[in-house]
Design a protein around this motif. Structure first.
Motif, mmCIF file in Angstrom:
data_model
loop_
_atom_site.group_PDB
_atom_site.id
_atom_site.type_symbol
_atom_site.label_atom_id
_atom_site.label_comp_id
_atom_site.label_asym_id
_atom_site.label_seq_id
_atom_site.Cartn_x
_atom_site.Cartn_y
_atom_site.Cartn_z
ATOM 1 N N GLU A 157 0.829 -1.208 0.000
ATOM 2 C CA GLU A 157 0.000 0.000 0.000
ATOM 3 C C GLU A 157 0.866 1.262 0.000
ATOM 4 O O GLU A 157 0.556 2.239 -0.690
ATOM 5 N N ASN A 158 1.948 1.257 0.786
ATOM 6 C CA ASN A 158 2.871 2.399 0.776
ATOM 7 C C ASN A 158 3.436 2.633 -0.621
ATOM 8 O O ASN A 158 3.561 3.776 -1.072
ATOM 9 N N LYS A 159 3.809 1.555 -1.287
ATOM 10 C CA LYS A 159 4.365 1.668 -2.637
ATOM 11 C C LYS A 159 3.352 2.284 -3.585
ATOM 12 O O LYS A 159 3.701 3.146 -4.420
ATOM 13 N N ALA A 160 2.093 1.884 -3.466
ATOM 14 C CA ALA A 160 1.044 2.424 -4.321
ATOM 15 C C ALA A 160 0.826 3.911 -4.042
ATOM 16 O O ALA A 160 0.638 4.713 -4.963
ATOM 17 N N LEU A 185 3.021 6.080 -2.657
ATOM 18 C CA LEU A 185 4.205 6.858 -3.039
ATOM 19 C C LEU A 185 4.338 7.003 -4.553
ATOM 20 O O LEU A 185 4.909 7.987 -5.040
ATOM 21 N N SER A 186 3.797 6.045 -5.295
ATOM 22 C CA SER A 186 3.879 6.105 -6.765
ATOM 23 C C SER A 186 2.771 6.940 -7.379
ATOM 24 O O SER A 186 2.757 7.169 -8.582
ATOM 25 N N GLY A 187 1.819 7.382 -6.550
ATOM 26 C CA GLY A 187 0.744 8.222 -7.046
ATOM 27 C C GLY A 187 -0.504 7.478 -7.454
ATOM 28 O O GLY A 187 -1.475 8.093 -7.915
ATOM 29 N N LYS A 188 -0.531 6.164 -7.273
ATOM 30 C CA LYS A 188 -1.688 5.380 -7.701
ATOM 31 C C LYS A 188 -2.916 5.634 -6.842
ATOM 32 O O LYS A 188 -4.033 5.291 -7.244
ATOM 33 N N PHE A 199 -0.810 9.440 3.715
ATOM 34 C CA PHE A 199 -0.482 8.738 4.959
ATOM 35 C C PHE A 199 0.365 7.518 4.614
ATOM 36 O O PHE A 199 -0.087 6.607 3.928
ATOM 37 N N ILE A 200 1.604 7.509 5.107
ATOM 38 C CA ILE A 200 2.512 6.399 4.843
ATOM 39 C C ILE A 200 2.638 5.551 6.104
ATOM 40 O O ILE A 200 2.998 6.048 7.175
ATOM 41 N N TYR A 201 2.336 4.289 5.970
ATOM 42 C CA TYR A 201 2.310 3.383 7.118
ATOM 43 C C TYR A 201 3.707 3.051 7.632
ATOM 44 O O TYR A 201 4.666 2.960 6.865
ATOM 45 N N THR A 202 3.781 2.836 8.955
ATOM 46 C CA THR A 202 5.009 2.351 9.574
ATOM 47 C C THR A 202 5.115 0.852 9.352
ATOM 48 O O THR A 202 4.166 0.116 9.618
ATOM 49 N N LEU A 203 6.243 0.418 8.850
ATOM 50 C CA LEU A 203 6.442 -1.008 8.585
ATOM 51 C C LEU A 203 7.126 -1.682 9.769
ATOM 52 O O LEU A 203 7.069 -2.885 9.914
#
Length: 514
Positions: free
Chosen positions: A479-482, A484-487, A510-514
């Motif tokens: 989800e973070n990757k999506a 950050l990529s603008g999807k 909102f970027i999740y903590t991994l």
């Protein structure tokens, strides 16, 4: 942990958010925040950044010294009083109370504690909102200390069951209460290691309990009481003694803390306001409850937490029994239970420190739980007492750190005070209910390898903790990757500001903590 709001007649209450920029996307709600940074005079106006940093460091050192040691002592006593029944068992409690005629009588005394403990948690949350921390903590500590003392006077199995039931009711409020209390004093980035330090007291209770029980059991016959009864009586009186000082040692809120100067109180309130940590930042709305119940993370974190709580209670309650099954008895068995807990306490603080700085809580869970898996594999795979004893070290070091780490990870990834409170409450409540399982899996006839007990613990660790952590870590990373990529940039297209605010962490920035 579901406590998310302090009494509304105070202006200093805070509930620590574990996500960045709480409600950054909905500025029209800032009027609801109880305390605004601009409304607080800056006592350090004109000072340089270096001077401000030095003042802030000294302030938090003072807060740490006044809060953390005392709260750790309270939790040490709490965990000591709920698990010392294992030490009493080694000292002959079952024979004295005619519990040996049924193999499951002892397990029943453990089970009944967890039932009342889990049922009482919602009620204690309400009480904490209506009472101040000073009144609440003092009251419950004196109550459970009295119950523990009376447990040493019981003469029957039924009396022991009754005491264990009421002990669960009395102790239920401490863990969620203290976690909420800490959130009123510390910023998001500061809570993790403090929570880990606080929880490490549970491991220290194991060390302290073994040493204390070994000494108290030698009072066998004093006053006509057996040694196991004195374990309950002495530890109960000690708890009440400490509880009397709670009235002076617990400080309600930052704005009224007697150990801080007026300037320091303002500094503390300003740093929390700057971090947007206010328990009044949201008005109650049932849609928060619905959003929490619909969030997959609620059930995923509950799945992990059940995987750490059941092994935690199993280990804490049955370590003396495991040692006895390995051939150790009496004082030696009590003393041999000390080192594993000491190592677990150190590991808990270390993992909390690492996770706070790396923000890799999922990876920390995966690495740490591997220690526990190896440890319990050693316990179940051999009768060699030396290998089994080494396994208890790995088991303790792999279980204890995952408790505060999992709760901090859940808090980091849930935005919205009420939503977070509901989800954490579900996670903690479901985890504690699994204490019922831990109470009934170590069967005396299976010693020294305890196939059912160690096998069940291994299943929980592998499936729930390791498997659940890998699942959440993978899903959040995708989800973070999506995002950050603008999807996900258009995910809120056409929604009102109110709908976007209600979405909480379900937003593109909102970027999740991994």
């Amino acid at each position: 942990m579901a406590d998310v709001k302090a009494p509304v007649d105070t202006h200093e209450d805070r509930s620590l958010s574990d996500v960045d920029n709480e409600k950054h996307h909905a500025h029209h709600h800032t009027a609801a925040i109880a305390e605004n940074l601009d409304d607080l005079d800056d006592p350090d106006a004109g000072k340089s950044a270096e001077e401000r940093a030095a003042i802030d460091k000294a302030l938090m050192r003072k807060v740490d010294l006044w809060l953390i040691p005392w709260l750790c002592l309270l939790y040490l006593l709490s965990f000591l009083d709920r698990t010392n029944i294992g030490n009493a068992r080694l000292a002959g409690m079952e024979k004295s109370l005619n519990m040996t005629k049924h193999p499951h009588y002892y397990n029943n005394t453990l089970t009944i504690f967890f039932i009342s403990y889990a049922l009482a948690e919602p009620v204690t949350n309400v009480l904490l909102k209506r009472l101040t921390p000073r009144v609440f903590f003092t009251g419950i500590i004196l109550t459970w200390g009295l119950i523990m003392t009376l447990m040493g006077l019981v003469t029957s199995y039924g009396g022991l069951l009754a005491c264990r039931w009421f002990l669960g009711l009395a102790e239920a409020g401490l863990f969620p209460g203290v976690n909420y209390y800490l959130s009123c004093w510390y910023k998001r980035s500061e809570l993790g290691v403090r929570a880990a330090t606080f929880f490490s007291a549970a491991a220290l209770a194991g060390s302290f309990g073994g040493l204390l029980a070994a000494a108290i059991a030698k009072m066998n016959g004093v006053g006509g009481k057996p040694g196991w009864a004195w374990i309950f009586i002495i530890e109960g009186i000690a708890t009440m003694f400490v509880g009397c000082f709670c009235w002076w040692m617990v400080f309600d809120w930052p704005a009224t803390a007697r150990f801080l100067s007026p300037e320091d109180r303002i500094r503390l309130r300003r740093r929390l306001a700057a971090d947007n940590q206010s328990s009044s930042a949201e008005e109650y709305d049932k849609r928060h409850i619905i959003a929490a119940l619909k969030d997959w993370k609620c059930y995923a974190y509950a799945f992990i937490y059940m995987g750490v709580l059941m092994p935690l209670y199993a280990f804490s309650l049955f370590l003396p029994t495991i040692l006895a099954g390995m051939g150790y008895a009496g004082t030696k068995a009590q003393l041999l239970s000390v080192p594993p807990y000491a190592c677990a306490a150190a590991m808990t603080i270390f993992v909390g420190w690492v996770a706070d700085r790396t923000r890799q809580r999922g990876l920390c869970n995966m690495v740490v739980v591997s220690f526990a898996i190896v440890g319990f594999t050693m316990l179940i795979s051999t009768k060699n007492p030396h290998i089994q004893y080494a396994g208890t070290f790995l088991g303790a070091m792999g279980i204890y750190p995952t408790i505060p780490n999992t709760l901090s990870w859940a808090s980091n990834n849930i935005e919205g005070v009420y939503k977070r409170g509901v989800i954490i409450g579900i996670v903690v409540g479901w985890g504690n209910l699994n204490g019922v399982v831990s109470s009934n899996i170590f069967l005396a006839e299976q010693k020294p390898r305890y196939w059912t007990g160690h096998g069940t613990v291994l299943g929980y660790l592998i499936v729930c903790v390791l498997g659940g952590t890998i699942f959440i870590y993978t899903k959040l990373r995708m989800e973070n990757k999506a995002r950050l990529s603008g999807k996900r940039d258009a995910m809120h297209a056409g929604k009102t500001d109110d709908q976007i605010w209600l979405a909480g962490d379900n937003r593109p920035d909102f970027i999740y903590t991994l």
